[in-house]
Design an enzyme around this catalytic site. Structure first.
Site, short mmCIF file in Angstrom:
data_model
loop_
_atom_site.label_atom_id
_atom_site.label_comp_id
_atom_site.label_asym_id
_atom_site.label_seq_id
_atom_site.Cartn_x
_atom_site.Cartn_y
_atom_site.Cartn_z
N LYS A 195 -7.94 -9.33 -8.41
CA LYS A 195 -8.90 -9.63 -7.36
C LYS A 195 -10.07 -8.65 -7.45
O LYS A 195 -9.89 -7.48 -7.78
CB LYS A 195 -8.22 -9.51 -5.99
CG LYS A 195 -9.03 -10.06 -4.83
CD LYS A 195 -8.23 -10.01 -3.54
CE LYS A 195 -9.06 -10.52 -2.37
NZ LYS A 195 -8.31 -10.45 -1.09
N LYS B 286 0.81 -1.22 0.00
CA LYS B 286 0.00 0.00 0.00
C LYS B 286 0.84 1.27 0.00
O LYS B 286 0.41 2.31 -0.49
CB LYS B 286 -0.95 0.00 1.21
CG LYS B 286 -2.07 -1.02 1.08
CD LYS B 286 -3.06 -0.89 2.23
CE LYS B 286 -4.23 -1.86 2.04
NZ LYS B 286 -5.25 -1.71 3.09
N LYS C 65 -13.52 -2.99 -4.77
CA LYS C 65 -14.48 -1.89 -4.84
C LYS C 65 -13.99 -0.76 -5.73
O LYS C 65 -14.79 0.00 -6.28
CB LYS C 65 -14.74 -1.34 -3.44
CG LYS C 65 -15.26 -2.35 -2.44
CD LYS C 65 -15.24 -1.77 -1.03
CE LYS C 65 -15.52 -2.81 0.02
NZ LYS C 65 -15.34 -2.30 1.39
#
Length: 329
Positions: free
Chosen positions: A196, A115, A199
């Site tokens: 994957k 991240k 959202k």
């Protein structure tokens, strides 16, 4: 004899999709209904602050996730359902754990490395200290079990390490929690089966509250593969393999049975059946969520009640911790 405590949470960062359901929520409900555990399920709003958000958006996301919890079958009479930020002891214990955790341990976390890679020096410190807050979320309740996916095992192992560190230095205080691995398939994007389901790419998601029309449209457009066979082959047929996993997980039967059922049939027929299955499976969820979102005061009342119950437990533990380290009298 008291039941062992089980705890888990989900971040309120947007609408939940079928991957979230199969990977977490479905399992939460099954664990709750097993009668084996004293269950605590929370909305991890503090964790979610590491991402960009607006206050209005965050409030809506919290209520939506509370509605998702209830509409999928989590029951305030069977589980403690609460809001992380309303239990101050989580943050207090997280700070104490930060003083026991080395920078090296935190920087080795795979999720932090992934991240923070794009942001480098601008990545917020919350991404780095996320695992110490997660440890506090778990250890403050003496949880014996934590349902997790494989991607969270590294964080849970750090939680266990922190429990051992504290116990060794200050005396037996924390339970070392064990994972309950969720037996769920890795659900990929239906628009790009090599990624994957996320959202951040809505076109590749089957959201739990999608309308029947949206579900039909998305599944009809879902990426399949060359060839006609409906069979599991993740390397050569990633698209149809992903759809087979979704189908299999919702009906609770193995993929070989589906391969046999659709032998000699085409993708269009398979997709029509899958769309119908998804529509029907979440019909009650859509209805119940809509009703719950029309009564936000009910959702707030559930979260307040659960947070009060969680606070009573957490405050006893944080007082014990403070006494052990010499800052409470």
């Amino acid at each position: 004899m008291a039941k062992p405590i089980l705890i888990s949470g989900i971040q309120p960062t947007g609408r939940l999709h079928i991957g979230n359901y199969l990977g977490a929520l479905k399992n939460f409900v099954e664990l709750q209904n097993s009668g084996k555990y004293e269950c605590y399920f929370f909305i991890a709003d503090l964790h979610s602050l590491t991402e960009n958000f607006s206050p209005q958006e965050k409030s809506k996301q919290i209520l939506e996730l509370a509605a998702d919890y209830l509409a999928t079958g989590l029951d305030p009479k069977k589980s403690v359902i609460f809001l992380q930020s309303q239990v101050a002891a989580h943050s207090e214990l997280a700070w104490i754990f930060e003083t026991l955790t080395s920078l090296g341990e935190l920087k080795r976390m795979t999720q932090f490395k992934e991240k923070s890679e794009k942001e480098k020096e601008r990545a917020n410190a919350g991404l780095l200290t996320y695992p110490t807050l997660m440890a506090a979320d778990i250890l403050i309740y003496d949880a014996a079990f934590v349902p997790v996916g494989e991607d969270q095992l590294q964080h849970l192992e750090l939680t266990r390490t922190l429990a051992r560190k504290f116990n060794k230095r200050f005396g037996k205080t924390f339970v070392e929690p064990k994972p309950i691995l969720t037996e769920s398939p890795r659900i990929m994007s239906i628009s790009d089966p090599k990624k994957k389901m996320a959202k951040s790419e809505p076109s590749g998601c089957l959201f739990l509250d999608d309308s029947p029309r949206e579900i039909k449209a998305k599944i009809s457009r879902a990426v399949t593969d060359s060839g006609l066979e409906i069979k599991l082959d993740p390397e050569k047929k990633a698209g149809i393999s992903n759809l087979l996993r979704i189908y299999s997980s919702l009906i609770g039967h193995g993929i070989p049975m589906l391969e046999k059922k659709y032998h000699g049939k085409n993708y269009a027929e398979f997709k029509r059946d899958l769309a119908e299955l998804v529509i029907n499976h979440f019909a009650d969820f859509r209805k119940d969520k809509k009703a719950l979102m029309a009564r936000p005061q009910t959702l707030v009342a559930v979260l307040k009640s659960g947070s009060n119950a969680a606070t009573k437990i957490a405050e006893k533990k944080i007082h014990e911790v403070k006494k052990k380290i010499g800052i409470a009298f």
